[in-house]
Design a protein around this motif. Structure first.
Motif, PDB file in Angstrom:
ATOM      1  N   LEU A 167       0.822  -1.219   0.000  1.00 39.02           N
ATOM      2  CA  LEU A 167       0.000   0.000   0.000  1.00 39.02           C
ATOM      3  C   LEU A 167       0.855   1.267   0.000  1.00 39.02           C
ATOM      4  CD1 LEU A 167      -2.831  -1.075   2.475  1.00 39.02           C
ATOM      5  CD2 LEU A 167      -3.045  -0.695   0.011  1.00 39.02           C
ATOM      6  N   HIS A 168       1.993   1.229   0.694  1.00 31.82           N
ATOM      7  CA  HIS A 168       2.880   2.398   0.683  1.00 31.82           C
ATOM      8  C   HIS A 168       3.402   2.644  -0.725  1.00 31.82           C
ATOM      9  CE1 HIS A 168       6.540   4.818   1.384  1.00 31.82           C
ATOM     10  NE2 HIS A 168       5.868   5.291   2.426  1.00 31.82           N
ATOM     11  N   ALA A 169       3.795   1.568  -1.408  1.00 30.85           N
ATOM     12  CA  ALA A 169       4.283   1.721  -2.783  1.00 30.85           C
ATOM     13  C   ALA A 169       3.175   2.229  -3.701  1.00 30.85           C
ATOM     14  CB  ALA A 169       4.821   0.370  -3.288  1.00 30.85           C
ATOM     15  N   GLU A 187       4.441   5.956  -3.591  1.00 27.44           N
ATOM     16  CA  GLU A 187       5.579   5.822  -4.505  1.00 27.44           C
ATOM     17  C   GLU A 187       5.173   5.712  -5.966  1.00 27.44           C
ATOM     18  OE1 GLU A 187       7.894   2.535  -3.124  1.00 27.44           O
ATOM     19  OE2 GLU A 187       7.895   3.234  -1.049  1.00 27.44           O
ATOM     20  N   GLY A 188       3.882   5.719  -6.257  1.00 23.77           N
ATOM     21  CA  GLY A 188       3.426   5.694  -7.640  1.00 23.77           C
ATOM     22  C   GLY A 188       3.543   4.345  -8.322  1.00 23.77           C
ATOM     23  N   VAL A 189       3.724   3.273  -7.562  1.00 17.51           N
ATOM     24  CA  VAL A 189       3.785   1.928  -8.147  1.00 17.51           C
ATOM     25  C   VAL A 189       2.364   1.387  -8.218  1.00 17.51           C
ATOM     26  CG1 VAL A 189       4.717  -0.395  -7.929  1.00 17.51           C
ATOM     27  CG2 VAL A 189       6.043   1.564  -7.114  1.00 17.51           C
ATOM     28  N   ASP A 190       1.897   1.094  -9.424  1.00 17.46           N
ATOM     29  CA  ASP A 190       0.500   0.686  -9.595  1.00 17.46           C
ATOM     30  C   ASP A 190       0.359  -0.828  -9.447  1.00 17.46           C
ATOM     31  OD1 ASP A 190      -2.162   0.588 -10.090  1.00 17.46           O
ATOM     32  OD2 ASP A 190      -2.080   1.432 -12.116  1.00 17.46           O
ATOM     33  N   TYR A 191       0.414  -1.294  -8.195  1.00 15.69           N
ATOM     34  CA  TYR A 191       0.271  -2.726  -7.939  1.00 15.69           C
ATOM     35  C   TYR A 191      -1.144  -3.223  -8.253  1.00 15.69           C
ATOM     36  CZ  TYR A 191       4.796  -3.476  -5.696  1.00 15.69           C
ATOM     37  OH  TYR A 191       6.132  -3.614  -5.448  1.00 15.69           O
ATOM     38  N   MET A 220       0.866 -11.702  -7.333  1.00 14.78           N
ATOM     39  CA  MET A 220       1.015 -10.490  -6.528  1.00 14.78           C
ATOM     40  C   MET A 220       2.082 -10.603  -5.436  1.00 14.78           C
ATOM     41  SD  MET A 220      -0.155  -7.565  -7.006  1.00 14.78           S
ATOM     42  CE  MET A 220       0.306  -7.060  -5.347  1.00 14.78           C
ATOM     43  N   THR A 221       2.125 -11.744  -4.743  1.00 12.95           N
ATOM     44  CA  THR A 221       3.064 -11.874  -3.625  1.00 12.95           C
ATOM     45  C   THR A 221       4.491 -11.647  -4.085  1.00 12.95           C
ATOM     46  OG1 THR A 221       1.609 -13.417  -2.471  1.00 12.95           O
ATOM     47  CG2 THR A 221       3.921 -13.415  -1.825  1.00 12.95           C
ATOM     48  N   LEU A 222       4.869 -12.247  -5.222  1.00 13.10           N
ATOM     49  CA  LEU A 222       6.236 -12.097  -5.711  1.00 13.10           C
ATOM     50  C   LEU A 222       6.457 -10.719  -6.336  1.00 13.10           C
ATOM     51  CD1 LEU A 222       6.744 -15.659  -7.200  1.00 13.10           C
ATOM     52  CD2 LEU A 222       7.812 -14.729  -5.161  1.00 13.10           C
ATOM     53  N   GLU A 223       5.439 -10.180  -6.993  1.00 12.80           N
ATOM     54  CA  GLU A 223       5.581  -8.851  -7.601  1.00 12.80           C
ATOM     55  C   GLU A 223       5.797  -7.779  -6.526  1.00 12.80           C
ATOM     56  OE1 GLU A 223       5.827  -8.005 -10.659  1.00 12.80           O
ATOM     57  OE2 GLU A 223       5.284  -9.858 -11.687  1.00 12.80           O
ATOM     58  N   ALA A 224       5.331  -8.054  -5.302  1.00 15.72           N
ATOM     59  CA  ALA A 224       5.475  -7.082  -4.220  1.00 15.72           C
ATOM     60  C   ALA A 224       6.925  -6.845  -3.835  1.00 15.72           C
ATOM     61  CB  ALA A 224       4.690  -7.560  -2.995  1.00 15.72           C
ATOM     62  N   PHE A 225       7.839  -7.727  -4.261  1.00 13.96           N
ATOM     63  CA  PHE A 225       9.256  -7.581  -3.911  1.00 13.96           C
ATOM     64  C   PHE A 225      10.050  -6.775  -4.942  1.00 13.96           C
ATOM     65  CE2 PHE A 225       8.155 -11.738  -1.885  1.00 13.96           C
ATOM     66  CZ  PHE A 225       8.216 -11.287  -0.580  1.00 13.96           C
ATOM     67  N   ASN A 226       9.362  -6.259  -5.951  1.00 16.66           N
ATOM     68  CA  ASN A 226      10.082  -5.526  -6.996  1.00 16.66           C
ATOM     69  C   ASN A 226      10.812  -4.302  -6.460  1.00 16.66           C
ATOM     70  OD1 ASN A 226       9.399  -7.274  -9.039  1.00 16.66           O
ATOM     71  ND2 ASN A 226       7.602  -6.123  -9.691  1.00 16.66           N
ATOM     72  N   GLY A 227      10.286  -3.699  -5.384  1.00 12.56           N
ATOM     73  CA  GLY A 227      10.885  -2.472  -4.880  1.00 12.56           C
ATOM     74  C   GLY A 227      11.887  -2.651  -3.764  1.00 12.56           C
TER      75      GLY A 227
END
Length: 544
Positions: free
Chosen positions: A372-374, A378-382, A394-401
């Motif tokens: 949610l912070h991203a 931070e403008g990351v459109d998860y 989603m779980t793995l994509e959450a580690f991109n940052g």
């Protein structure tokens, strides 16, 4: 001499045959089968969902009262019983065998999804401050006190009946305080055990199906290998081999070893995300969301949205989750029985209910806060990533940052695999024990039975996954979970009435059942200590 076991044919064969028919129908008429089940599910939920919600509230109240009531002082196994595992070992097995599979799948999904798709009847603006807090509070509702209360409510009754009344290691034994030995050990007991086995097959197969999808998607994200039916097959075979081999090793070796490693993996990952992520935001989000959760707990538990614009949201989310947990409830409670020998009922509740719930608050706050912070700052459109790639990514994509993202994603893949393996092997060990006559809590079922149940669950999960019909098995297990609502009500109310009639001493403490009042410890050896925990203790001692 090798002990001979006598199979319970009805418990072994009837649930298996029913589930094979379900698989055949799903493959034969496909979407029509799923659509029919879905319509039936909506009718059931709309007409009886309120019963489910109120029953879950009863479960929570029941286990909470045990902490403070004199009943909590009763020791499982009698006054001379000695615990067979440490608090840490007990906690990690209860945690990882309980909802470990769910937290790794939904940790990043529910907070994000509910923030941008809140329940329609609440009229919250998607993405607003109010939606964020409501999303976190609702996620806590789904993954902390309530689901574990289901397991622990069944577990409390079964632990008392099995350990202190010396009854067989079956779910049907929980009816003995209500209907007596004769009925519970007759056709009624056999029917109850068949029902709970069938529900569990659906529950584990559904979870394993999602696990296959999530791991296959993860292999694509980490290694660039596109998910295909062949990849699904390989993933399923690896998971099957792992959970069957560890289940064969027994509780004190395979399952406990896996739980220990899994818990430490969780700790390492959460500490990493806290250090590298928005820690202040996470703690602030956790604090306010917890306040909202506890302040609105009863209202949230009884949320049925009887409005034209509800879109059956609570029926498809809150009440669906309760019925889903119920499909595991009796057999997960039976598995918890094996962990509690030599402990009091109060300890049983604290270790199996309070501590895993605290972990759930922390886990979802960290994953939800990170995503949610991203998304918000931070403008990351998860949310678009979720819409494009689905929940399993989603779980793995959450580690991109985060730093070292490829390494962390590979580590998360390992955690996902171990979580599913821990759930499956604990349930296979329990369902195999229920398939034999006069089983006891400290006996391991034969290898052939564990292999049979392991193969059936793996085959069901793989067939549904390859056919694109995981939704079919999801509906099947929810249908099986509905009757368990009423089983839970009967067991808990019957147990309360039974205990109200039990004699007490001058201090108000309950007297022990005659079967165990003067009985010695069962003589079962203690589980070997956790090597990691022992090293940590030695390091702390050295620092002092």
């Amino acid at each position: 001499m090798k002990k001979k076991f006598t199979i319970r044919p009805a418990v072994l064969l009837v649930p298996s045959l029913i589930f094979i028919v379900v698989i055949a129908l799903s493959l034969g008429i496909g979407q029509a089968f799923t659509d029919t089940l879905t319509k039936g599910f909506e009718v059931l939920q709309y007409n009886l969902g309120w019963v489910v919600s109120l029953t879950m509230l009863l479960f929570v109240g029941f286990v909470a009262v045990v902490i403070f009531h004199p009943i909590g002082k009763i020791k499982l196994g009698g006054p001379n019983a000695k615990p067979k595992m440490s608090y840490w070992q007990w906690f990690v097995v209860a945690l990882c065998a309980g909802i470990g599979t769910g937290v790794v799948f939904w940790g990043a999904v529910e907070p994000l999804l509910f923030t941008f798709e809140p329940a329609p009847s609440l009229h919250l603006e998607p993405g607003s401050n109010e939606a964020v807090i409501w999303a976190m509070s609702t996620t806590f509702l789904h993954w902390t006190l309530t689901p574990y209360a289901i397991y622990v409510a069944f577990g409390l009754v079964l632990a008392y009946v099995i350990h202190n009344m010396r009854k067989p290691f079956n779910v049907s034994s929980g009816l003995i305080p209500v209907v007596g030995d004769k009925l519970a050990k007759g056709k009624l007991g056999t029917f109850i055990d068949m029902l709970t086995c069938f529900a569990l097959i659906g529950g584990v197969a559904g979870s394993l199906g999602y696990g296959i999808l999530q791991l296959s998607t993860g292999v694509d994200i980490v290694f660039g290998i596109e998910p295909t039916k062949f990849v699904y097959f390989i993933v399923a075979v690896i998971i099957f081999a792992a959970y069957t081999s560890t289940a064969v090793s027994g509780l004190n070796r395979g399952i406990m070893w896996l739980g220990d490693k899994n818990a430490w993996f969780y700790v390492i990952l959460l500490l990493f995300l806290l250090i590298c992520g928005p820690a202040s935001y996470i703690f602030n989000l956790l604090t306010q969301s917890l306040g909202h959760y506890f302040n609105n707990f009863i209202e949230s538990m009884t949320f049925t949205a009887p409005f034209p614009d509800s879109e059956l949201w609570p029926q498809w989310w809150d009440q669906y989750w309760w019925v889903d947990w119920l499909s595991y409830g009796p057999l997960m409670g039976l598995f918890f029985v094996r962990l509690g020998y030599g402990r009091t009922l109060r300890e049983f509740v604290v270790v199996n209910w309070v501590m895993p719930s605290i972990f759930g608050f922390i886990w979802f706050a960290i994953f939800g806060g990170t995503v949610l912070h991203a998304q918000i700052f931070e403008g990351v459109d998860y949310y678009s990533v979720y819409l494009e790639k689905g929940m399993e990514a989603m779980t793995l994509e959450a580690f991109n940052g985060v730093p070292f993202a490829p390494v962390v994603k590979a580590f998360m893949l390992l955690i996902i695999a171990v979580s599913f393996i821990t759930l499956a092997n604990s349930m296979i060990s329990t369902i195999a024990s229920m398939s034999i006559k006069n089983s006891s809590e400290n006996e391991e079922a034969p290898f052939a039975l564990k292999l049979f149940w392991g193969l059936l669950i793996a085959a069901a999960a793989l067939v549904f996954t390859m056919a694109g019909g995981v939704d079919g098995v999801k509906m099947v297990k929810t249908f099986a979970g509905f009757p368990i609502v009423f089983l839970g009500l009967v067991m808990i109310i019957g147990f309360i009435i039974y205990m109200a009639k039990r004699p007490r001493d001058a201090s108000g403490n309950f007297e022990y059942e005659e079967a165990i009042a003067d009985a010695p410890d069962n003589g079962e050896p203690c589980a070997p200590p956790s090597p990691t925990m022992e090293k940590l203790k030695a390091w702390i001692h050295k620092k002092k």
